[in-house]
Design a protein around this motif. Structure first.
Motif, PDB file in Angstrom:
ATOM      1  N   GLU A  89       9.124  -6.477 -30.192  1.00  0.00           N
ATOM      2  CA  GLU A  89       9.357  -7.242 -28.980  1.00  0.00           C
ATOM      3  C   GLU A  89       8.138  -7.213 -28.058  1.00  0.00           C
ATOM      4  OE1 GLU A  89      13.071  -5.147 -30.339  1.00  0.00           O
ATOM      5  OE2 GLU A  89      11.067  -4.507 -29.912  1.00  0.00           O
ATOM      6  N   CYS A  90       7.984  -8.281 -27.305  1.00  0.00           N
ATOM      7  CA  CYS A  90       6.929  -8.348 -26.297  1.00  0.00           C
ATOM      8  C   CYS A  90       7.416  -7.665 -25.028  1.00  0.00           C
ATOM      9  CB  CYS A  90       6.585  -9.800 -25.967  1.00  0.00           C
ATOM     10  SG  CYS A  90       5.841 -10.681 -27.327  1.00  0.00           S
ATOM     11  N   CYS A  91       6.490  -7.133 -24.316  1.00  0.00           N
ATOM     12  CA  CYS A  91       6.814  -6.503 -23.033  1.00  0.00           C
ATOM     13  C   CYS A  91       6.276  -7.403 -21.922  1.00  0.00           C
ATOM     14  CB  CYS A  91       6.169  -5.126 -22.958  1.00  0.00           C
ATOM     15  SG  CYS A  91       6.439  -4.302 -21.397  1.00  0.00           S
ATOM     16  N   HIS A  92       7.141  -7.782 -21.005  1.00  0.00           N
ATOM     17  CA  HIS A  92       6.740  -8.629 -19.893  1.00  0.00           C
ATOM     18  C   HIS A  92       6.810  -7.829 -18.599  1.00  0.00           C
ATOM     19  CE1 HIS A  92       6.789 -12.200 -22.392  1.00  0.00           C
ATOM     20  NE2 HIS A  92       7.888 -11.709 -22.933  1.00  0.00           N
ATOM     21  N   ILE A  93       5.778  -7.938 -17.792  1.00  0.00           N
ATOM     22  CA  ILE A  93       5.719  -7.228 -16.515  1.00  0.00           C
ATOM     23  C   ILE A  93       5.541  -8.242 -15.401  1.00  0.00           C
ATOM     24  CG2 ILE A  93       4.391  -5.569 -15.148  1.00  0.00           C
ATOM     25  CD1 ILE A  93       3.584  -4.239 -17.787  1.00  0.00           C
ATOM     26  N   ASP A  94       6.295  -8.068 -14.350  1.00  0.00           N
ATOM     27  CA  ASP A  94       6.182  -8.923 -13.168  1.00  0.00           C
ATOM     28  C   ASP A  94       4.980  -8.445 -12.354  1.00  0.00           C
ATOM     29  OD1 ASP A  94       6.383 -10.403 -10.863  1.00  0.00           O
ATOM     30  OD2 ASP A  94       8.381  -9.683 -10.321  1.00  0.00           O
ATOM     31  N   SER A  95       3.879  -9.153 -12.450  1.00  0.00           N
ATOM     32  CA  SER A  95       2.645  -8.745 -11.753  1.00  0.00           C
ATOM     33  C   SER A  95       2.752  -8.870 -10.230  1.00  0.00           C
ATOM     34  CB  SER A  95       1.459  -9.568 -12.261  1.00  0.00           C
ATOM     35  OG  SER A  95       1.666 -10.935 -11.957  1.00  0.00           O
ATOM     36  N   GLN A  96       3.813  -9.492  -9.747  1.00  0.00           N
ATOM     37  CA  GLN A  96       4.009  -9.606  -8.299  1.00  0.00           C
ATOM     38  C   GLN A  96       4.838  -8.452  -7.733  1.00  0.00           C
ATOM     39  OE1 GLN A  96       2.279 -12.089  -6.717  1.00  0.00           O
ATOM     40  NE2 GLN A  96       1.530 -12.343  -8.805  1.00  0.00           N
ATOM     41  N   ASN A  97       5.379  -7.621  -8.613  1.00  0.00           N
ATOM     42  CA  ASN A  97       6.163  -6.471  -8.182  1.00  0.00           C
ATOM     43  C   ASN A  97       5.196  -5.363  -7.766  1.00  0.00           C
ATOM     44  OD1 ASN A  97       7.525  -3.899  -8.296  1.00  0.00           O
ATOM     45  ND2 ASN A  97       9.195  -4.908  -9.399  1.00  0.00           N
ATOM     46  N   LYS A  98       5.137  -5.077  -6.478  1.00  0.00           N
ATOM     47  CA  LYS A  98       4.148  -4.130  -5.950  1.00  0.00           C
ATOM     48  C   LYS A  98       4.337  -2.722  -6.493  1.00  0.00           C
ATOM     49  CE  LYS A  98       3.136  -6.756  -1.846  1.00  0.00           C
ATOM     50  NZ  LYS A  98       3.117  -6.843  -0.409  1.00  0.00           N
ATOM     51  N   THR A 100       5.612  -1.859  -9.461  1.00  0.00           N
ATOM     52  CA  THR A 100       5.142  -1.861 -10.841  1.00  0.00           C
ATOM     53  C   THR A 100       3.627  -1.921 -10.894  1.00  0.00           C
ATOM     54  OG1 THR A 100       7.161  -2.962 -11.574  1.00  0.00           O
ATOM     55  CG2 THR A 100       5.258  -3.109 -13.040  1.00  0.00           C
ATOM     56  N   LEU A 101       3.035  -2.791 -10.075  1.00  0.00           N
ATOM     57  CA  LEU A 101       1.578  -2.924 -10.036  1.00  0.00           C
ATOM     58  C   LEU A 101       0.915  -1.611  -9.623  1.00  0.00           C
ATOM     59  CD1 LEU A 101      -0.798  -4.830 -10.404  1.00  0.00           C
ATOM     60  CD2 LEU A 101      -0.526  -5.525  -8.014  1.00  0.00           C
ATOM     61  N   PHE A 102       1.468  -0.942  -8.620  1.00  0.00           N
ATOM     62  CA  PHE A 102       0.917   0.334  -8.162  1.00  0.00           C
ATOM     63  C   PHE A 102       0.956   1.367  -9.283  1.00  0.00           C
ATOM     64  CE2 PHE A 102       1.682   4.594  -6.494  1.00  0.00           C
ATOM     65  CZ  PHE A 102       0.509   4.783  -5.779  1.00  0.00           C
ATOM     66  N   ARG A 103       2.096   1.477  -9.960  1.00  0.00           N
ATOM     67  CA  ARG A 103       2.220   2.464 -11.044  1.00  0.00           C
ATOM     68  C   ARG A 103       1.286   2.146 -12.208  1.00  0.00           C
ATOM     69  NH1 ARG A 103       8.641   3.986 -11.280  1.00  0.00           N
ATOM     70  NH2 ARG A 103       8.708   4.938  -9.219  1.00  0.00           N
ATOM     71  N   LEU A 105      -1.626   0.440 -12.080  1.00  0.00           N
ATOM     72  CA  LEU A 105      -3.001   0.737 -11.671  1.00  0.00           C
ATOM     73  C   LEU A 105      -3.238   2.239 -11.568  1.00  0.00           C
ATOM     74  CD1 LEU A 105      -3.541  -2.087  -9.029  1.00  0.00           C
ATOM     75  CD2 LEU A 105      -4.458  -1.962 -11.366  1.00  0.00           C
ATOM     76  N   ASN A 106      -2.239   2.972 -11.112  1.00  0.00           N
ATOM     77  CA  ASN A 106      -2.360   4.419 -11.032  1.00  0.00           C
ATOM     78  C   ASN A 106      -2.514   5.035 -12.424  1.00  0.00           C
ATOM     79  OD1 ASN A 106      -2.388   6.893  -9.552  1.00  0.00           O
ATOM     80  ND2 ASN A 106      -0.276   7.241 -10.192  1.00  0.00           N
ATOM     81  N   SER A 107      -1.792   4.486 -13.415  1.00  0.00           N
ATOM     82  CA  SER A 107      -1.911   4.977 -14.795  1.00  0.00           C
ATOM     83  C   SER A 107      -3.308   4.740 -15.340  1.00  0.00           C
ATOM     84  CB  SER A 107      -0.896   4.278 -15.694  1.00  0.00           C
ATOM     85  OG  SER A 107       0.401   4.599 -15.314  1.00  0.00           O
ATOM     86  N   ILE A 108      -3.831   3.546 -15.095  1.00  0.00           N
ATOM     87  CA  ILE A 108      -5.190   3.232 -15.556  1.00  0.00           C
ATOM     88  C   ILE A 108      -6.193   4.166 -14.903  1.00  0.00           C
ATOM     89  CG2 ILE A 108      -7.027   1.491 -15.479  1.00  0.00           C
ATOM     90  CD1 ILE A 108      -4.833  -0.622 -15.789  1.00  0.00           C
ATOM     91  N   TRP A 109      -6.051   4.370 -13.602  1.00  0.00           N
ATOM     92  CA  TRP A 109      -6.961   5.253 -12.876  1.00  0.00           C
ATOM     93  C   TRP A 109      -6.882   6.677 -13.431  1.00  0.00           C
ATOM     94  CZ3 TRP A 109      -5.949   9.485  -9.694  1.00  0.00           C
ATOM     95  CH2 TRP A 109      -7.056   9.979  -9.011  1.00  0.00           C
ATOM     96  N   SER A 110      -5.666   7.149 -13.720  1.00  0.00           N
ATOM     97  CA  SER A 110      -5.483   8.506 -14.237  1.00  0.00           C
ATOM     98  C   SER A 110      -6.155   8.674 -15.598  1.00  0.00           C
ATOM     99  CB  SER A 110      -3.995   8.840 -14.360  1.00  0.00           C
ATOM    100  OG  SER A 110      -3.388   8.839 -13.091  1.00  0.00           O
ATOM    101  N   VAL A 111      -6.004   7.678 -16.468  1.00  0.00           N
ATOM    102  CA  VAL A 111      -6.625   7.740 -17.790  1.00  0.00           C
ATOM    103  C   VAL A 111      -8.140   7.759 -17.661  1.00  0.00           C
ATOM    104  CG1 VAL A 111      -7.001   6.458 -19.945  1.00  0.00           C
ATOM    105  CG2 VAL A 111      -4.691   6.714 -19.022  1.00  0.00           C
ATOM    106  N   GLN A 112      -8.669   6.915 -16.801  1.00  0.00           N
ATOM    107  CA  GLN A 112     -10.118   6.883 -16.627  1.00  0.00           C
ATOM    108  C   GLN A 112     -10.625   8.214 -16.059  1.00  0.00           C
ATOM    109  OE1 GLN A 112     -10.751   3.337 -14.293  1.00  0.00           O
ATOM    110  NE2 GLN A 112     -10.963   2.074 -16.125  1.00  0.00           N
TER     111      GLN A 112
END
Length: 117
Positions: A89-98, A100-103, A105-112
Protein backbone atom coordinates in the motif's frame (compact mmCIF):
# COMPACT_ATOMS: atom_id res chain seq x y z
CA UNK A 1 10.88 -12.07 31.67
CA UNK A 2 11.12 -10.91 28.03
CA UNK A 3 14.92 -10.52 28.23
CA UNK A 4 15.22 -13.98 29.75
CA UNK A 5 13.21 -15.50 26.88
CA UNK A 6 15.21 -13.57 24.28
CA UNK A 7 18.46 -14.74 25.82
CA UNK A 8 17.34 -18.37 25.82
CA UNK A 9 16.13 -18.05 22.22
CA UNK A 10 19.30 -16.41 20.93
CA UNK A 11 21.44 -18.82 22.94
CA UNK A 12 19.76 -21.84 21.35
CA UNK A 13 18.26 -23.10 24.61
CA UNK A 14 14.74 -22.82 23.19
CA UNK A 15 13.90 -23.24 19.50
CA UNK A 16 10.66 -21.29 19.25
CA UNK A 17 8.97 -18.20 20.61
CA UNK A 18 5.35 -17.07 20.43
CA UNK A 19 5.20 -13.30 20.52
CA UNK A 20 3.55 -10.22 19.17
CA UNK A 21 5.39 -8.29 16.47
CA UNK A 22 6.72 -6.06 19.28
CA UNK A 23 9.37 -8.72 19.93
CA UNK A 24 11.19 -7.60 16.80
CA UNK A 25 11.75 -4.04 18.03
CA UNK A 26 15.48 -3.45 18.16
CA UNK A 27 16.33 -7.08 17.64
CA UNK A 28 18.26 -8.65 14.78
CA UNK A 29 17.15 -12.25 14.72
CA UNK A 30 19.21 -13.70 11.93
CA UNK A 31 18.37 -17.36 12.19
CA UNK A 32 14.58 -17.56 12.16
CA UNK A 33 13.44 -20.39 9.90
CA UNK A 34 9.65 -20.05 10.20
CA UNK A 35 7.30 -17.15 10.90
CA UNK A 36 3.68 -17.80 11.82
CA UNK A 37 1.16 -15.02 11.20
CA UNK A 38 -2.12 -15.35 13.05
CA UNK A 39 -4.61 -13.18 11.22
CA UNK A 40 -4.02 -10.33 8.78
CA UNK A 41 -1.92 -7.60 10.48
CA UNK A 42 -3.78 -4.71 8.82
CA UNK A 43 -1.64 -4.07 5.76
CA UNK A 44 0.18 -6.08 3.14
CA UNK A 45 3.34 -4.12 3.98
CA UNK A 46 3.14 -5.28 7.61
CA UNK A 47 2.64 -8.90 6.59
CA UNK A 48 5.67 -8.86 4.26
CA UNK A 49 7.78 -7.06 6.86
CA UNK A 50 6.93 -9.65 9.49
CA UNK A 51 7.45 -12.55 7.06
CA UNK A 52 10.82 -11.04 6.15
CA UNK A 53 12.06 -11.63 9.69
CA UNK A 54 12.79 -15.19 8.62
CA UNK A 55 15.35 -16.33 6.12
CA UNK A 56 17.96 -13.71 6.78
CA UNK A 57 21.64 -14.25 6.08
CA UNK A 58 20.97 -16.20 2.88
CA UNK A 59 18.91 -18.89 4.62
CA UNK A 60 15.62 -20.25 3.30
CA UNK A 61 12.52 -19.71 5.40
CA UNK A 62 8.81 -20.42 5.54
CA UNK A 63 6.03 -17.92 6.35
CA UNK A 64 2.65 -19.33 7.33
CA UNK A 65 -0.43 -17.10 7.33
CA UNK A 66 -3.31 -18.51 9.41
CA UNK A 67 -6.56 -16.76 8.56
CA UNK A 68 -9.38 -16.17 11.01
CA UNK A 69 -13.04 -15.40 10.34
CA UNK A 70 -12.61 -11.64 9.89
CA UNK A 71 -13.43 -10.01 6.55
CA UNK A 72 -9.84 -9.24 5.50
CA UNK A 73 -8.61 -12.72 6.36
CA UNK A 74 -11.47 -14.29 4.45
CA UNK A 75 -11.02 -11.93 1.51
CA UNK A 76 -7.38 -12.92 1.09
CA UNK A 77 -8.17 -16.62 1.53
CA UNK A 78 -10.73 -16.36 -1.28
CA UNK A 79 -8.51 -14.07 -3.40
CA UNK A 80 -4.89 -15.11 -2.71
CA UNK A 81 -3.59 -13.35 -5.83
CA UNK A 82 -4.69 -10.04 -4.29
CA UNK A 83 -2.27 -10.77 -1.46
CA UNK A 84 0.65 -12.28 -3.35
CA UNK A 85 0.63 -10.32 -6.62
CA UNK A 86 -0.28 -6.89 -5.35
CA UNK A 87 2.16 -4.12 -4.47
CA UNK A 88 2.29 -2.86 -0.93
CA UNK A 89 0.00 0.00 0.00
CA UNK A 90 0.98 3.61 -0.57
CA UNK A 91 1.30 5.93 2.36
CA UNK A 92 -0.32 9.34 2.00
CA UNK A 93 0.54 12.24 4.29
CA UNK A 94 -1.37 15.50 4.57
CA UNK A 95 1.44 18.04 4.08
CA UNK A 96 -0.85 20.78 5.41
CA UNK A 97 -1.19 19.09 8.81
CA UNK A 98 1.20 21.09 11.00
CA UNK A 99 1.58 18.38 13.64
CA UNK A 100 2.46 15.75 11.02
CA UNK A 101 4.81 18.15 9.24
CA UNK A 102 6.57 19.04 12.51
CA UNK A 103 7.09 15.37 13.43
CA UNK A 104 8.31 14.51 9.93
CA UNK A 105 10.82 17.37 9.86
CA UNK A 106 11.93 16.55 13.39
CA UNK A 107 12.59 12.93 12.32
CA UNK A 108 14.69 14.07 9.38
CA UNK A 109 16.62 16.46 11.60
CA UNK A 110 17.22 13.71 14.18
CA UNK A 111 18.55 11.29 11.55
CA UNK A 112 20.86 13.91 10.12
CA UNK A 113 22.11 14.77 13.61
CA UNK A 114 22.78 11.11 14.40
CA UNK A 115 24.70 10.71 11.13
CA UNK A 116 27.07 13.52 12.12
CA UNK A 117 27.96 11.97 15.48
Amino acid sequence: ERRKIESAFFGGKICGVAATNALELGIDVGEIDVTLHLGFPGSIASLWQQAGRGGRRDRPSLAIYVAFGGPLDQYFMNNPRKLFERSIECCHIDSQNKQTLFRFLNSIWSVQLMNTL
